[in-house]
Design an enzyme around this catalytic site. Structure first.
Site, mmCIF file in Angstrom:
data_model
loop_
_atom_site.group_PDB
_atom_site.id
_atom_site.type_symbol
_atom_site.label_atom_id
_atom_site.label_comp_id
_atom_site.label_asym_id
_atom_site.label_seq_id
_atom_site.Cartn_x
_atom_site.Cartn_y
_atom_site.Cartn_z
ATOM 1 N N CYS A 151 0.798 -1.227 0.000
ATOM 2 C CA CYS A 151 0.000 0.000 0.000
ATOM 3 C C CYS A 151 0.831 1.277 0.000
ATOM 4 C CB CYS A 151 -0.949 0.000 1.195
ATOM 5 S SG CYS A 151 -1.918 -1.521 1.326
ATOM 6 N N HIS A 282 -3.440 7.646 6.127
ATOM 7 C CA HIS A 282 -3.606 6.346 5.478
ATOM 8 C C HIS A 282 -5.025 5.844 5.753
ATOM 9 C CE1 HIS A 282 -2.488 2.716 3.514
ATOM 10 N NE2 HIS A 282 -2.516 1.971 4.602
ATOM 11 N N HIS A 316 -9.804 1.875 -0.785
ATOM 12 C CA HIS A 316 -8.357 1.697 -0.710
ATOM 13 C C HIS A 316 -7.858 1.212 -2.070
ATOM 14 C CE1 HIS A 316 -4.403 0.971 0.456
ATOM 15 N NE2 HIS A 316 -4.554 0.222 1.533
#
Length: 386
Positions: A151, A282, A316
């Site tokens: 990520c 995040h 995401h």
């Protein structure tokens, strides 16, 4: 810069959604028949629509690459780069992706069990297939590379591009990331039991997990001495990468990796914690990530600045996440605005932090964008107003 995501197919479309509070997270409608109850951030354009817009007829070009080319074309156009510019040895291309061509798994399986004469889909399978295609399509002449650190991939692509410029290996660096929704990702994240069956509630006490998303974003970095009068969207002023070294898919409860990444970014930028006006967090909406990030912000900032997770808009987007969110951070700087953390209602224990819950305008000088990946690979990027 150029963006395509669940909230828009251009930078302007995405900003309009961020300002109005319009999320792109919806039911996936047929992504996988057994997972239709799971919301996701889907790009509105189908593969065929993307191919038609991009003038592509090759069946083996995967969805990740289509999204990447769509965003990259926008960035190249805004930067007014010619084919001659792109072909220069000083034009680097750094692409982040965690999926690459894996979205074509079914086609690859059939391809690999034939007579071996046709390897069309096998050749488009790898993580590097996206960068390879973009390099050939645009005839980019400099360093070309692929980064996959989960990520944090596109955050590290930005750092790599910055360092190529700093150390004289490139005059411009085209950096970004792309990932699409696929069976591979849905099955993988579902196996970890971290997918929410409702729109994600980042930093909320009642959060249930993340929503997957898809998209792409690219930014074009150039050295100040090479700008030749071009308008500057923002400066990359700081960056930090650190490893939590705690668990293959979790961060330490103290947020050691996030803390070190943010602290290093501040040090590189020569800034103090109080100089950061907004953090694009995040903020995945999982129990572990939000707690670790909250603890890290408390450790570093004492009283954290305004922060929010725009994953509540896009889902995401994995390897594309930081490129998209750094682009959003640049929009925050350009327009003096902070975007909301959607769906929040109750602060979580023990941090008791409340993100921004409504859009507002304010003067911003420095914005931090966080991305923390599996394996503990944690990266923070600071962009500053031009």
């Amino acid at each position: 810069m150029g963006i395509i995501s669940a909230i828009g197919t251009s930078v302007a479309d995405c900003r309009a959604a961020l300002v109005s509070g319009r999320s792109g997270i919806v039911q996936p409608n047929g992504l996988l028949s057994r997972y239709t109850h799971l919301p996701a951030g889907r790009v509105s354009l189908t593969d065929n629509q993307l191919k038609e817009q991009l003038g592509i007829t090759d069946a083996s070009v995967n969805r990740t690459t289509l999204l990447a080319l769509h965003a990259l074309n926008q960035a190249v156009a805004q930067a007014d780069l010619t084919s001659t510019d792109l072909a220069e040895p000083g034009s680097a291309l750094i692409v982040a992706s965690t999926i690459g061509g894996v979205s074509l798994t079914d086609e690859i399986y059939q391809n690999g069990h034939g007579d071996g004469a046709d390897a069309t889909f096998l050749n488009a399978y790898g993580y590097s297939s996206v960068a390879d295609y973009l390099q050939r399509k645009l005839n980019i002449g400099g360093v070309t590379d692929t980064i996959n650190t989960a990520c944090s991939s596109s955050a590290n692509a930005i750092i790599y591009g910055y360092r190529l410029l700093k150390n004289g290996f490139a005059r411009r660096a085209i950096v970004g990331g792309a990932d699409c929704l696929s069976k591979f990702t849905v099955n993988g994240f579902n196996a970890l039991r971290i997918l929410s069956d409702e729109p994600c509630r980042s930093f909320d006490a009642n959060r249930k997990g993340l929503n997957l998303g898809e998209g792409a974003a690219f930014l074009i970095l150039e050295r100040e001495e090479d700008l030749a009068g071009k308008p500057v969207l923002a400066w990359v002023s700081g960056y930090g990468n650190a490893n939590d070294a705690f668990h293959p898919s979790s961060l330490s409860a103290e947020g050691n990796g996030p803390f070190m990444a943010m602290q290093t970014a501040l040090n590189v930028a020569g800034l103090q914690p109080e100089d950061i006006g907004y953090i694009n967090a995040h903020g995945t909406g999982t129990e572990n990530n939000d707690e670790a990030e909250s603890q890290a912000m408390l450790r570093l900032f004492g009283r954290p600045p305004a922060f929010a997770s725009t994953k509540t808009f896009t889902g995401h987007t994995l390897g594309a996440a930081n490129a998209i969110e750094t682009a959003f951070s640049i929009l925050s700087l350009q327009h003096g605005e902070v975007y909301a953390n959607l769906n929040f209602s109750t602060p979580a224990e023990p941090a008791q932090l409340t993100p921004v819950t409504e859009y507002y305008q304010t003067d911003l000088q420095h914005v931090m964008s966080n991305s923390f990946g599996f394996g503990g690979n944690c990266t923070s990027v600071i962009v500053s107003r031009a």
